[in-house]
Design a protein around this motif. Structure first.
Motif, mmCIF file in Angstrom:
data_model
loop_
_atom_site.group_PDB
_atom_site.id
_atom_site.type_symbol
_atom_site.label_atom_id
_atom_site.label_comp_id
_atom_site.label_asym_id
_atom_site.label_seq_id
_atom_site.Cartn_x
_atom_site.Cartn_y
_atom_site.Cartn_z
ATOM 1 N N VAL A 1 0.705 -0.903 -0.143
ATOM 2 C CA VAL A 1 -0.168 -0.114 -0.036
ATOM 3 C C VAL A 1 0.948 1.117 0.180
ATOM 4 O O VAL A 1 1.590 1.259 0.940
ATOM 5 N N SER A 2 0.438 2.171 -0.962
ATOM 6 C CA SER A 2 0.624 3.582 -1.114
ATOM 7 C C SER A 2 0.633 4.745 -0.155
ATOM 8 O O SER A 2 -0.875 4.616 -0.687
ATOM 9 N N PHE A 3 0.987 5.089 1.263
ATOM 10 C CA PHE A 3 -0.451 6.051 1.824
ATOM 11 C C PHE A 3 0.055 7.075 0.792
ATOM 12 O O PHE A 3 -1.684 8.129 1.383
ATOM 13 N N PHE A 4 0.416 7.211 -0.161
ATOM 14 C CA PHE A 4 0.120 8.776 -0.404
ATOM 15 C C PHE A 4 -0.145 8.406 -2.534
ATOM 16 O O PHE A 4 0.299 7.644 -3.365
ATOM 17 N N PRO A 5 -1.321 8.363 -3.250
ATOM 18 C CA PRO A 5 -1.680 7.844 -4.876
ATOM 19 C C PRO A 5 -0.743 9.176 -5.109
ATOM 20 O O PRO A 5 -1.088 10.358 -4.928
ATOM 21 N N ALA A 6 -0.914 8.678 -6.605
ATOM 22 C CA ALA A 6 -0.401 9.211 -7.738
ATOM 23 C C ALA A 6 -1.294 9.294 -8.774
ATOM 24 O O ALA A 6 -1.062 8.129 -9.518
ATOM 25 N N CYS A 7 -1.817 10.457 -9.227
ATOM 26 C CA CYS A 7 -2.440 10.237 -10.408
ATOM 27 C C CYS A 7 -1.344 9.784 -11.588
ATOM 28 O O CYS A 7 -1.903 9.256 -12.574
ATOM 29 N N GLY A 8 -0.428 10.437 -11.730
ATOM 30 C CA GLY A 8 0.558 10.128 -12.794
ATOM 31 C C GLY A 8 0.623 11.357 -13.966
ATOM 32 O O GLY A 8 1.236 11.496 -15.182
ATOM 33 N N ASN A 9 -0.232 12.040 -13.977
ATOM 34 C CA ASN A 9 -0.667 12.837 -14.989
ATOM 35 C C ASN A 9 -0.058 14.688 -14.742
ATOM 36 O O ASN A 9 -0.246 15.122 -15.279
ATOM 37 N N CYS A 10 -0.288 14.848 -13.457
ATOM 38 C CA CYS A 10 -0.168 16.272 -12.584
ATOM 39 C C CYS A 10 1.529 17.200 -13.058
ATOM 40 O O CYS A 10 1.999 15.915 -13.441
ATOM 41 N N ARG A 11 1.810 17.867 -12.626
ATOM 42 C CA ARG A 11 3.018 18.553 -12.924
ATOM 43 C C ARG A 11 3.791 18.391 -11.849
ATOM 44 O O ARG A 11 4.627 17.364 -12.331
ATOM 45 N N TRP A 12 3.369 17.687 -10.524
ATOM 46 C CA TRP A 12 4.179 17.462 -9.987
ATOM 47 C C TRP A 12 4.665 15.419 -10.058
ATOM 48 O O TRP A 12 6.130 15.126 -9.859
ATOM 49 N N CYS A 13 3.906 15.159 -10.909
ATOM 50 C CA CYS A 13 3.960 13.408 -11.588
ATOM 51 C C CYS A 13 4.460 13.703 -12.481
ATOM 52 O O CYS A 13 5.685 12.853 -13.142
ATOM 53 N N GLN B 1 7.989 14.267 -9.200
ATOM 54 C CA GLN B 1 7.484 13.656 -7.408
ATOM 55 C C GLN B 1 6.085 13.375 -7.160
ATOM 56 O O GLN B 1 4.524 14.658 -6.812
ATOM 57 N N THR B 2 5.978 12.431 -7.469
ATOM 58 C CA THR B 2 4.973 12.063 -6.962
ATOM 59 C C THR B 2 4.456 12.096 -5.566
ATOM 60 O O THR B 2 2.929 11.999 -5.476
ATOM 61 N N TYR B 3 5.513 12.178 -4.891
ATOM 62 C CA TYR B 3 4.887 12.230 -3.578
ATOM 63 C C TYR B 3 4.100 14.084 -3.760
ATOM 64 O O TYR B 3 3.427 14.647 -2.081
ATOM 65 N N LEU B 4 4.109 13.988 -4.150
ATOM 66 C CA LEU B 4 3.512 15.806 -3.888
ATOM 67 C C LEU B 4 2.312 15.563 -5.014
ATOM 68 O O LEU B 4 1.674 17.525 -5.146
ATOM 69 N N CYS B 5 1.726 15.011 -5.273
ATOM 70 C CA CYS B 5 0.573 14.524 -6.152
ATOM 71 C C CYS B 5 -0.968 15.363 -5.765
ATOM 72 O O CYS B 5 -0.716 15.643 -4.712
ATOM 73 N N ASP B 6 -1.596 15.648 -6.608
ATOM 74 C CA ASP B 6 -2.592 17.076 -6.421
ATOM 75 C C ASP B 6 -3.577 16.000 -5.737
ATOM 76 O O ASP B 6 -3.736 16.645 -5.002
ATOM 77 N N VAL B 7 -2.882 14.340 -6.137
ATOM 78 C CA VAL B 7 -3.971 13.768 -5.772
ATOM 79 C C VAL B 7 -4.130 13.475 -4.449
ATOM 80 O O VAL B 7 -5.035 13.547 -3.046
ATOM 81 N N GLY B 8 -3.347 13.749 -3.651
ATOM 82 C CA GLY B 8 -2.793 13.564 -2.163
ATOM 83 C C GLY B 8 -3.290 14.791 -1.798
ATOM 84 O O GLY B 8 -3.655 14.698 -0.392
ATOM 85 N N ALA B 9 -3.735 15.598 -1.919
ATOM 86 C CA ALA B 9 -4.287 16.308 -1.584
ATOM 87 C C ALA B 9 -5.128 16.655 -0.420
ATOM 88 O O ALA B 9 -6.225 17.049 0.230
ATOM 89 N N ASP B 10 -6.752 15.512 -0.923
ATOM 90 C CA ASP B 10 -7.408 14.478 -0.769
ATOM 91 C C ASP B 10 -7.140 13.298 0.155
ATOM 92 O O ASP B 10 -8.114 12.378 0.310
ATOM 93 N N ILE B 11 -6.209 13.077 1.030
ATOM 94 C CA ILE B 11 -5.875 11.744 1.849
ATOM 95 C C ILE B 11 -6.775 11.619 3.355
ATOM 96 O O ILE B 11 -6.993 10.971 3.674
ATOM 97 N N TYR B 12 -7.404 13.196 2.913
ATOM 98 C CA TYR B 12 -8.667 12.991 4.312
ATOM 99 C C TYR B 12 -9.548 13.345 4.324
ATOM 100 O O TYR B 12 -10.264 13.337 5.383
ATOM 101 N N SER B 13 -10.194 12.928 3.407
ATOM 102 C CA SER B 13 -11.494 12.686 2.098
ATOM 103 C C SER B 13 -12.100 11.848 2.700
ATOM 104 O O SER B 13 -11.512 10.729 2.848
ATOM 105 N N LYS B 14 -13.045 11.803 3.296
ATOM 106 C CA LYS B 14 -14.561 10.742 3.777
ATOM 107 C C LYS B 14 -14.578 10.570 1.899
ATOM 108 O O LYS B 14 -14.955 8.210 1.700
ATOM 109 N N ASP B 15 -14.737 11.421 0.627
ATOM 110 C CA ASP B 15 -14.968 10.778 -0.948
ATOM 111 C C ASP B 15 -13.369 9.818 -1.428
ATOM 112 O O ASP B 15 -12.711 10.240 -1.058
#
Length: 391
Positions: free
Chosen positions: A102-114, A118-132
């Motif tokens: 398991v990776s605690f930080f999801p990576a989209c592979g498409n954003c500027r950071w990925c 720098q997948t550890y800065l992926c924009d998707v990771g901003a939502d890691i504490y969302s219920k959604d």
């Protein structure tokens, strides 16, 4: 489906092992039967409240347009490994039977950071504490509440303190099926974060002197990372005698009880030059540790801040003229600045070759029902890494 899991209903409330409802995986999602879950301080920060903003801070966040997560109830756990049970539509990289970490930080592979590695800065990771879910914005995890069913926030979008996990394909890394799943569970957070902090993020070079403050599940791997990078002197700092005694088996050349007492030791080792790198990995970073860490640094040195401070701590003492005149760097680091989809298999290859230790990091194993004992042992500093056996 129903599955047994450990949830946290609020700050200071013991973990509750109960049955939760888990919806089947949808587009881009995977159902994993968990085998092992690591015990990490990041989970405990929610029990202690260190990572939960005060009401005043939440009001400031809202005023600034920053979304405030619904923290509780929370399905805990973000480190672990297991076997894919089912895949939803559109999943391309995994199939039933695959072994995954398991990776605690999801990576989209498409954003500027990925796109810039720098997948550890992926924009998707901003939502890691969302219920959604990060996949479609709907919810998969539910638990009985006093007023009816409640949606769960899964720790970092995974929630590994559960017999089964539904997660985005982007949060799972396929591993070779001959790798022991217990060892694989460790690289999903602690090993990767620590190893990278002591090597990649710190910029450690051959012959360097590296000081690691706090040698638990993250710090002990920072020691291993510094050793792999070729450091000459590695000073492991920890008040816990057990950790200081075991640190040399992971690569430490010297030990100290606290950062202050390490100053004279480092001065002696380096003929007054001081440390090239300082890595801060205590369970909770006290703000006054920062100024001592900067004193440990040589001119042009780098201090890596990996450990988390209390979210309420907003004032940090620094001698700014020293930072400027000595060109010192203080940097925050996430995931050790490593990209998990590449780093996890590489670290497991190093484990196979015997160049890093994983099995030796595990000091105690627990059943899911023993989650509160595991957390108490974590706070007491009795483990390098505790692991929950879910198989």
């Amino acid at each position: 489906m129903k599955t047994k899991a450990a949830i946290l209903r609020g700050v200071g409330i013991d973990w509750e092992v109960t049955e939760i409802d888990l919806d089947p995986p949808r587009e881009g999602e995977v159902l994993v039967k968990m085998a092992f879950a690591g015990i990490c301080h990041s989970d405990d920060h929610f029990y202690t409240g260190d990572s939960v903003p005060s009401t005043e801070m939440e009001e400031m966040m809202r005023a600034a347009g920053v979304p405030v997560p619904e923290w509780f109830p929370m399905l805990g756990g973000h480190e672990g490994s297991g076997i894919v049970e089912e895949v939803g539509p559109g999943v391309k990289t995994l199939k039933p039977g695959d072994h995954v970490a398991v990776s605690f930080f999801p990576a989209c592979g498409n954003c500027r950071w990925c796109a810039t590695g720098q997948t550890y800065l992926c924009d998707v990771g901003a939502d890691i504490y969302s219920k959604d879910m990060t996949t479609d914005g709907t919810r998969r995890r539910h638990v009985a509440g006093s007023d009816g069913p409640e949606d769960l926030m899964a720790m970092m979008q995974v929630g590994t303190f559960s017999e089964y996990v539904v997660a985005s394909e982007r949060s799972l890394v396929k591993i070779n099926d001959w790798i022991p799943l217990e060892a694989a569970s460790l690289v999903s957070c602690g090993v990767t974060t620590g190893f990278g902090s002591g090597s990649v993020a710190a910029g450690t070079q051959i012959g360097d002197t590296v000081v690691v403050v706090g040698v638990g599940g993250i710090g002990m791997n920072a020691v291993q990372g510094a050793k792999a990078a070729g450091a000459k002197h590695i000073v492991a700092v920890d008040p816990n005698e057990f950790k200081r005694q075991i640190a040399p088996t992971f690569g430490a050349t010297h030990t100290a009880t606290d950062a202050g007492s390490a100053i004279e030791l480092v001065k002696e080792l380096t003929w007054g030059v001081m440390a090239d790198r300082v890595v801060l990995t205590p369970g909770v970073v006290p703000t006054d540790l920062i100024i001592v860490a900067m004193m440990l640094l040589r001119k042009g040195g780098t201090c890596v801040l990996t450990g988390m401070a209390k979210v309420s701590e907003m004032m940090v003492p620094l001698v700014l003229p020293d930072m400027v005149s000595s060109c010192k760097t203080l940097k925050g680091v996430l995931y050790g600045e490593m990209n998990p989809r590449e780093a996890m298999p590489r670290l497991l290859s190093m484990y196979e070759a015997g160049t890093i230790k994983l099995d030796e990091l595990i000091t105690r194993r627990y059943k899911l029902d023993d989650i509160n004992d595991a957390m108490r042992d974590l706070r007491a500093g009795e483990n390098i890494r505790g692991v929950i056996t879910l198989d």
